[in-house]
Design an enzyme around this catalytic site. Structure first.
Site, PDB file in Angstrom:
ATOM      1  N   PRO A  65      -1.282  -0.303  -5.382  1.00 45.03           N
ATOM      2  CA  PRO A  65      -0.598  -1.590  -5.577  1.00 45.03           C
ATOM      3  C   PRO A  65      -1.496  -2.747  -5.146  1.00 45.03           C
ATOM      4  CG  PRO A  65       0.861   0.004  -4.516  1.00 45.03           C
ATOM      5  CD  PRO A  65      -0.514   0.607  -4.509  1.00 45.03           C
ATOM      6  N   GLU A  66      -1.670  -3.723  -6.021  1.00 46.00           N
ATOM      7  CA  GLU A  66      -2.502  -4.871  -5.719  1.00 46.00           C
ATOM      8  C   GLU A  66      -1.604  -6.077  -5.450  1.00 46.00           C
ATOM      9  OE1 GLU A  66      -5.534  -5.205  -8.727  1.00 46.00           O
ATOM     10  OE2 GLU A  66      -6.175  -3.133  -8.456  1.00 46.00           O
TER      11      GLU A  66
END
Length: 271
Positions: A2-3
């Protein structure tokens, strides 16, 4: 992993719902990357004031202290009034008067860490070296250019490092560099101010569009209310090796930088 957009989408999906909730109990599963840092009983009775984000960290503010949450490589949060029984990959669960917040993390590289304040050593260790927030007014072009000028490494690697600008992860670094017309292998120090300005604008544009699309779901990402992201469907270069560039038709190429895949158009990103 997840960014920043996925973390921001996660925050938006439960922040309003959990605000004002009182913590009833906290349960831990298998050990995560870092220990919680306090007895679970210390959180009982605390009130959730709100949820913020710093880079890829979620900051859950309590009436006393705060929780710093990182999703690691494969983590995701869920928040609902009625969740099914915890499974083998559910390693943190906070029951509140507004619902249950649960961290699912198969690879256990994520973490939930308690700190008395943002000035506490635990918080400073995690947040103290983070760069500018790209979606905030603090993302100053002059500071961005000055920070890049001090770095001789490839611009893609500098963006991923997170000490100049925070949260521009692998997917969105490739996309922003394409939008700005910059080859990912170019030394950051060689960017002129006009090219830096294009990259500055491209980072803000790409990340904002990704948040609006719910982030990218490449494997199993979903927000805290179970929604999947769709930004990957409009990616210009990421994951498109061998496919025609959407702008010029040249086949997209890929290379490895620091063990991460980079995608670019050799025609649109000549230098």
């Amino acid at each position: 992993m997840p960014e920043l957009p996925e973390v921001e989408v996660t925050r938006l999906s439960f922040a309003d719902a959990i605000a004002g909730a009182r913590v009833v109990s906290v349960h831990l599963g298998k050990a995560l990357r870092w220990p919680l840092g306090c007895p679970v009983s210390q959180l009982t009775g605390r009130t959730v004031l709100g949820v913020r984000r710093r880079g890829k960290y979620l900051l859950i503010d309590l009436d006393q202290g705060l929780l710093l949450v990182h999703l690691g490589m494969s983590g995701s949060l869920r928040f609902a009034m009625n969740l099914p029984s915890a499974g083998s990959h559910d390693h943190f669960e906070m029951l509140t008067t507004h619902g249950t917040l649960r961290l699912n993390d198969p690879r256990r590289f994520g973490a939930v860490v308690y700190a008395d304040s943002e000035d506490a050593p635990e918080a400073r260790k995690l947040l103290g070296k983070l760069g500018m927030e790209p979606l905030s007014d603090s993302f100053d072009l002059s500071q961005f250019h000055a920070g890049l000028k001090r770095r001789k490494a490839a611009i893609k690697q500098v963006l991923l490092a997170g000490d100049v600008v925070v949260g521009v992860g692998n997917i969105y670094a490739s996309e922003a560099l394409f939008l700005a017309g910059i080859r990912p292998t170019l030394s950051a120090a060689r960017l002129s101010r006009p090219r830096c300005a294009r990259l500055h604008a491209a980072i803000r544009d790409v990340l904002a569009r990704a948040v609006a699309k719910g982030g990218s779901t490449l494997r199993d990402f979903s927000s805290a209310d179970g929604e999947r992201g769709y930004f990957q469907l409009e990616a210009m270069v990421y994951g498109r090796e061998g496919q025609a560039c959407r702008v010029c038709g040249t086949p997209i190429k890929s290379l490895r930088q620091g063990q991460r895949a980079t995608f670019y158009c050799p025609n649109c990103q000549k230098v």
